[in-house]
Design a protein around this motif. Structure first.
Motif, mmCIF file in Angstrom:
data_model
loop_
_atom_site.group_PDB
_atom_site.id
_atom_site.type_symbol
_atom_site.label_atom_id
_atom_site.label_comp_id
_atom_site.label_asym_id
_atom_site.label_seq_id
_atom_site.Cartn_x
_atom_site.Cartn_y
_atom_site.Cartn_z
ATOM 1 N N GLU A 135 0.858 -1.175 0.000
ATOM 2 C CA GLU A 135 0.000 0.000 0.000
ATOM 3 C C GLU A 135 0.898 1.230 0.000
ATOM 4 O O GLU A 135 1.934 1.248 0.670
ATOM 5 N N PRO A 136 0.534 2.266 -0.754
ATOM 6 C CA PRO A 136 1.395 3.454 -0.831
ATOM 7 C C PRO A 136 1.329 4.285 0.448
ATOM 8 O O PRO A 136 0.519 5.209 0.575
ATOM 9 N N THR A 137 2.177 3.947 1.402
ATOM 10 C CA THR A 137 2.261 4.654 2.678
ATOM 11 C C THR A 137 3.725 4.972 2.969
ATOM 12 O O THR A 137 4.626 4.348 2.396
ATOM 13 N N THR B 201 -12.403 11.094 -4.037
ATOM 14 C CA THR B 201 -12.850 10.904 -2.669
ATOM 15 C C THR B 201 -13.377 12.215 -2.103
ATOM 16 O O THR B 201 -12.736 13.255 -2.258
ATOM 17 N N PRO B 202 -14.551 12.227 -1.460
ATOM 18 C CA PRO B 202 -15.101 13.461 -0.905
ATOM 19 C C PRO B 202 -14.130 14.120 0.076
ATOM 20 O O PRO B 202 -13.246 13.474 0.631
ATOM 21 N N ASP B 203 -14.329 15.407 0.290
ATOM 22 C CA ASP B 203 -13.443 16.181 1.156
ATOM 23 C C ASP B 203 -13.719 15.836 2.613
ATOM 24 O O ASP B 203 -14.362 16.579 3.349
ATOM 25 N N LEU C 103 -10.711 11.130 4.580
ATOM 26 C CA LEU C 103 -10.076 10.298 3.560
ATOM 27 C C LEU C 103 -9.210 11.112 2.605
ATOM 28 O O LEU C 103 -8.305 10.573 1.966
ATOM 29 N N ALA C 104 -9.494 12.414 2.502
ATOM 30 C CA ALA C 104 -8.714 13.244 1.590
ATOM 31 C C ALA C 104 -7.237 13.261 1.982
ATOM 32 O O ALA C 104 -6.350 13.268 1.125
ATOM 33 N N GLY C 105 -6.974 13.256 3.286
ATOM 34 C CA GLY C 105 -5.582 13.218 3.732
ATOM 35 C C GLY C 105 -4.903 11.921 3.358
ATOM 36 O O GLY C 105 -3.726 11.888 2.999
ATOM 37 N N LEU C 106 -5.649 10.812 3.438
ATOM 38 C CA LEU C 106 -5.097 9.511 3.059
ATOM 39 C C LEU C 106 -4.807 9.460 1.569
ATOM 40 O O LEU C 106 -3.790 8.912 1.132
ATOM 41 N N VAL C 107 -5.705 10.058 0.764
ATOM 42 C CA VAL C 107 -5.484 10.106 -0.683
ATOM 43 C C VAL C 107 -4.218 10.885 -0.996
ATOM 44 O O VAL C 107 -3.387 10.468 -1.824
ATOM 45 N N ALA C 108 -4.030 12.032 -0.331
ATOM 46 C CA ALA C 108 -2.828 12.843 -0.563
ATOM 47 C C ALA C 108 -1.570 12.071 -0.172
ATOM 48 O O ALA C 108 -0.543 12.140 -0.864
#
Length: 392
Positions: A213-215, A249-251, A254-259
């Motif tokens: 996973e991209p982390t 992904t809605p704001d 989850l937006a932080g995880l997407v970034a």
């Protein structure tokens, strides 16, 4: 047969990606075997069909198999007791029944390596997809055949078996009994089996596919994995970034995880020498072939060029031969080299490997080494006492 070894950090979904890779290859026409090291039936859960110690057909051209360490260990122990019957009787030892035997540490790894060998040598399949344990266990497993063969050769050199006629005399001189023939025969059989596994791992048609996973944690784990694989001469075919969230992904939180995922993906795409493939998050755990097909994992393509450790002839220009050893991600301060006879001991971070020198370098002395652009370059100067006069 083409072999794809799949591993990644724990919890990365490597078994799911391995199953999806095998499914896609089978549906594209390749007779495919999915071999898993999982104790639990994780492959069966994602494929929708239970798997176990016997190969099971999932659908046309796709078979899945989980090796049984307990059964393999019982079989090996029974064979050992039979071969050592004379010694055991002399000592008054009580035999172990199969029902009371549980695998010892290391038995699981050896059983899986044997299963890998048997699967690779089978003519029933075109592609072998191997679901390895998580990192770093997979790296230790891949190093095991070569290291065990080295130990066997040092402890029981094959050439000593040729002196069997002298053993009674040597035993009287030494005052201790000499090793029996069955011990050398067992070591020889193990060496042949380990050599077959090693041949599969080093074959040009074998490659590694990493899953993560991209982390931020995965970025560091894969950097270490690339170094360990490179030291073993294994080629990384692809990096699968698993469970990637959509940009839409809605704001929310989850937006932080997407970034975070996008940052890791950019870093991988800038660093990795292999292709990086993003696999979407389904929003649920896969539980059927249709779910696996929806992941759209990358296809298994044709054979790429194998990893090479070339020796460059720089005698005319610099008076040395240069051995080029690719070690992506290596750090200069964590590298160490030791020349031992015709071998070179290479330590890179937490990894170590003892490699035999190419024949030309055995007649040379090490004159220096340097790390440049992810490649270790070891310089060898010809030894005047051993180097052919015509070549100087």
């Amino acid at each position: 047969m083409r072999t794809i070894l799949i591993t990644g950090p724990g919890g990365s979904g490597r078994t799911t990606v391995a199953a999806a890779t095998a499914l896609r290859a089978a549906r594209e026409g390749s007779r495919t075997l999915l071999l898993s090291a999982e104790r639990a039936d994780t492959p069966g859960a994602v494929l929708g069909t239970p798997t176990g110690a016997r190969p099971v057909e999932i659908e046309p051209r796709l078979t899945a198999w989980r090796s049984d360490a307990a059964a393999g260990f019982r079989r090996d122990l029974a064979e050992f007791q039979q071969r050592a019957a004379g010694v055991l009787d002399l000592l008054g030892a009580s035999r172990l029944d199969a029902e009371e035997v549980t695998p010892l540490p290391g038995a699981e790894e050896l059983t899986f390596l044997r299963a890998l060998r048997d699967a690779a040598l089978s003519e029933r399949y075109d592609l072998l997809v191997v679901d390895l344990p998580p990192l770093p266990g997979a790296l230790a497993l891949l190093a095991l055949p070569e290291e065990l063969r080295r130990y066997l050769r040092r402890l029981l050199p094959p050439e000593r078996q040729a002196a069997r006629a002298l053993r009674p005399v040597l035993g009287r001189l030494a005052g201790v009994p000499m090793p029996a023939d069955w011990l050398y025969e067992t070591a020889g059989r193990w060496d042949v089996e380990l050599a077959a596994v090693e041949a599969v791992l080093t074959d040009r048609d074998t490659a590694v596919r990493l899953v993560a996973e991209p982390t931020p944690a995965a970025v560091d784990a894969l950097r270490t994995a690339r170094l360990g694989l490179a030291l073993r001469g294994l080629r990384t075919e692809a990096l699968v970034a698993n469970r990637v969230l959509p940009d839409t992904t809605p704001d929310t939180w989850l937006a932080g995880l997407v970034a975070q995922q996008r940052k890791a993906l950019r870093e991988w795409e800038g660093e990795e020498e292999c292709e990086v493939h993003a696999v979407p998050h389904l929003g649920r755990d896969p539980g059927s072939p249709d779910d696996l097909a929806a992941l759209a994992v990358p296809a298994v393509t044709g054979t790429d060029r194998p990893v090479e450790w070339p020796v460059a002839d720089r005698i005319a220009e610099d008076g040395v031969l240069v051995w080029h050893i690719p070690l992506p991600g290596a750090i200069r301060e964590e590298l160490d080299l030791i020349r031992r006879g015709d071998e070179l001991v290479i330590t890179a971070s937490a990894f170590r490997r003892i490699v035999s020198l190419p024949s030309a370098l055995r007649r040379c002395t090490v004159s220096g080494a340097g790390l440049r652009e992810g490649e270790l370059r070891v310089r060898f100067a010809p030894d005047p006492g051993l180097w052919p006069a015509a070549a100087r």
